[in-house]
Design an enzyme around this catalytic site. Structure first.
Site, PDB file in Angstrom:
ATOM      1  N   SER A  67      -1.184  30.979  34.161  1.00  0.00           N
ATOM      2  CA  SER A  67      -1.494  30.558  32.799  1.00  0.00           C
ATOM      3  C   SER A  67      -2.594  29.505  32.707  1.00  0.00           C
ATOM      4  O   SER A  67      -3.184  29.321  31.648  1.00  0.00           O
ATOM      5  CB  SER A  67      -0.232  30.020  32.116  1.00  0.00           C
ATOM      6  OG  SER A  67       0.180  28.799  32.696  1.00  0.00           O
ATOM      7  N   LYS A 138       0.208  22.588  30.782  1.00  0.00           N
ATOM      8  CA  LYS A 138      -0.719  23.148  29.795  1.00  0.00           C
ATOM      9  C   LYS A 138      -1.787  22.107  29.463  1.00  0.00           C
ATOM     10  O   LYS A 138      -1.715  20.949  29.862  1.00  0.00           O
ATOM     11  CB  LYS A 138       0.020  23.523  28.494  1.00  0.00           C
ATOM     12  CG  LYS A 138       1.160  24.513  28.660  1.00  0.00           C
ATOM     13  CD  LYS A 138       0.700  25.907  29.043  1.00  0.00           C
ATOM     14  CE  LYS A 138       1.896  26.849  29.211  1.00  0.00           C
ATOM     15  NZ  LYS A 138       1.475  28.171  29.772  1.00  0.00           N
TER      16      LYS A 138
END
Length: 243
Positions: A67, A138
């Site tokens: 990701s 993230k």
């Protein structure tokens, strides 16, 4: 005669191997004295010291997914700076953060085996195992009070009406294939992965409790360095400045 005797005794003592340790270098003598029990105790002390550092200062974090490519690759060990936000500093746009997603990305997990959880937690804290299912990494796209919109006429994310040049995105990825407009509540963060097509992030949890926003107090730390492998060693790239 006395002088000769003394010389003879001195020469004898310097050449006599005795118990085999007198003539050894200090480091070898140390290992001879290091019993199994002492070695085990030394290992426990070193592990405890590493866990203390990991808990309060810098924690290795194993990257388990794609990701955050290309910034972070599967198998990278990043070093998470736990002091980055301890003294009044707040996460900023472009920071790569590790956070506990309980209540924002995942619901409260069911109780597991306490011993197994303890062992896995210790291994994860040392970067030897994958992180807990509730921990995520993230990039911060919006902070409290921001208006985040996707996308403008050129397909860019806009924050407070200003386009963001996201040159860290995975090649070929669009900033988002799903349009959205979010007012980020104070005390929370709007986060996304750099490999947008492979990332489940704040966009995917907008309808969930918490709206996919990460409370600032759930941030574990800032990913500042890639420590392993050596071929990918370096500072974690920040970004997300206005174009």
């Amino acid at each position: 005669m006395d002088t000769e005797a003394r010389l003879t005794q001195r020469g004898s003592s310097s050449s006599d191997p005795g118990d085999g340790t007198a003539g050894e270098r200090p480091r070898f003598a140390f290992f001879r004295r290091l019993t199994v029990g002492r070695a085990a105790l030394l290992g426990v002390v070193c592990t405890a010291a590493l866990l203390l550092v990991s808990n309060f200062v810098v924690q290795p974090f194993l990257i388990p997914s794609r990701s955050m490519q290309p910034t972070l690759r599967v198998g990278d060990r990043v070093l998470v700076n736990k002091l980055a936000y301890r003294f009044g500093n707040q996460p900023r746009r472009g920071d790569v953060v590790v956070f506990d997603g309980t209540g924002s990305f995942v619901q409260e997990p069911a109780p597991g085996n306490p011993v197994g959880d303890l062992v896995h937690g210790a291994a994860a804290a040392l970067g030897l195992a994958e992180p807990a299912d509730t921990d995520f990494v993230k990039r911060v796209v919006g902070v409290g009070g921001d208006d985040v919109v996707c996308c403008d006429a050129r397909g860019r994310v806009k924050v407070n009406g200003v386009p963001v040049e996201e040159d860290y995105l995975y090649p070929g990825d669009a900033p988002s294939r799903v349009p959205f407009r979010i007012a980020v509540p104070l005390g929370t963060l709007f986060v996304m992965g750099d490999h947008r097509s492979q990332s489940r992030d704040s966009r995917d949890h907008l309808g969930d409790p918490g709206g996919g926003m990460v409370p600032v107090d759930k941030v574990i730390g800032r990913a500042d360095w890639i420590g392993w492998p050596f071929t990918h060693w370096g500072v974690v790239r920040t970004g997300g400045g206005h174009g």
